[in-house]
Design an enzyme around this catalytic site. Sequence first.
Site, PDB file in Angstrom:
ATOM      1  N   SER A  21      22.428  20.324  30.664  1.00 10.05           N
ATOM      2  CA  SER A  21      22.414  20.139  32.110  1.00 10.05           C
ATOM      3  C   SER A  21      23.733  19.507  32.578  1.00 10.05           C
ATOM      4  O   SER A  21      24.792  20.107  32.393  1.00 10.05           O
ATOM      5  CB  SER A  21      21.192  19.302  32.510  1.00 10.05           C
ATOM      6  OG  SER A  21      20.969  19.354  33.888  1.00 10.05           O
ATOM      7  N   ASP A  77      13.883  28.063  34.901  1.00  6.24           N
ATOM      8  CA  ASP A  77      14.395  26.713  35.158  1.00  6.24           C
ATOM      9  C   ASP A  77      14.199  26.386  36.639  1.00  6.24           C
ATOM     10  O   ASP A  77      14.813  27.030  37.499  1.00  6.24           O
ATOM     11  CB  ASP A  77      15.888  26.665  34.789  1.00  6.24           C
ATOM     12  CG  ASP A  77      16.470  25.265  34.849  1.00  6.24           C
ATOM     13  OD1 ASP A  77      15.957  24.427  35.615  1.00  6.24           O
ATOM     14  OD2 ASP A  77      17.460  25.009  34.138  1.00  6.24           O
ATOM     15  N   HIS A  80      13.792  24.155  32.192  1.00  4.23           N
ATOM     16  CA  HIS A  80      15.049  23.411  32.243  1.00  4.23           C
ATOM     17  C   HIS A  80      15.328  22.670  30.946  1.00  4.23           C
ATOM     18  O   HIS A  80      16.469  22.573  30.505  1.00  4.23           O
ATOM     19  CB  HIS A  80      15.028  22.421  33.405  1.00  4.23           C
ATOM     20  CG  HIS A  80      16.322  21.682  33.589  1.00  4.23           C
ATOM     21  ND1 HIS A  80      17.497  22.317  33.924  1.00  4.23           N
ATOM     22  CD2 HIS A  80      16.627  20.364  33.477  1.00  4.23           C
ATOM     23  CE1 HIS A  80      18.473  21.426  34.007  1.00  4.23           C
ATOM     24  NE2 HIS A  80      17.972  20.227  33.730  1.00  4.23           N
TER      25      HIS A  80
END
Length: 245
Positions: free
Chosen positions: A99, A197, A227
């Site tokens: 991320s 996600d 995610h």
Amino acid sequence: MLRLLNLPDGKRIAYHKLEGTGPGVLFLGGFKSDMTGTKAVTLEQWCREQGRAFIRFDYSGHGQSSGDFETGTIGEWLADTLTVIDRLTEGPQIIVGSSMGGWLALLATIARPQRVHALITLACATDFTRRLLLAMFTEEQKQQLSDEGRVLIPCDYDDQQPYPITRKLIEEGENHCLLDRPIPIHCPVRMFHGMRDPDVAWAFSRQTCERLESGDATLTLIKQGDHRLSEAADLRLILNSLEQL
């Protein structure tokens, strides 16, 4: 064993380190996450079995490191990452970034190209301060950000209080945005993104991959992936890619 890297400015960066062969593996976590997550621990276990060097750590204001999360910026967390590379690693590294950690991995590679053997990004959130946070705010929230300097937003991954997004974080993030030009990275890059996600659209990874100057870059879309990409099948894909690199 938890260790602390004490810096001259009084900052303490908490980390776990395995000694071993190179290229070493360095894990970079996400926004408001820490180094105890499934992916970090799984990578550490794989490196232990392989006899490979490995480091996971907490950015300032995260986990067990010192500092206040609310005052943090992309620049500060990038500085933490570069400090870990410079002070705690030797030789080439494979950086695995999740991320926000994917964005930081890109920035660290640009800053230390000779130290990075390859990159693996997971749900890469390149330029998220501009393209995700600022874009999702209502006009009322934007006004609140301007007037008060912060907005509180809920977090689906944290049972505690909503966490603050500051004007400082948004404005400082502009200094590190990458997607408006070619990204000068030339090492192998392997990108993974879940198509389910809910937090960072897979278009972030697609756009990043398109911008990379590296000719050895691939993007794998995981149809059922979320995610976190922490399911057993996701972890196998990541470890297989790491082994190949």
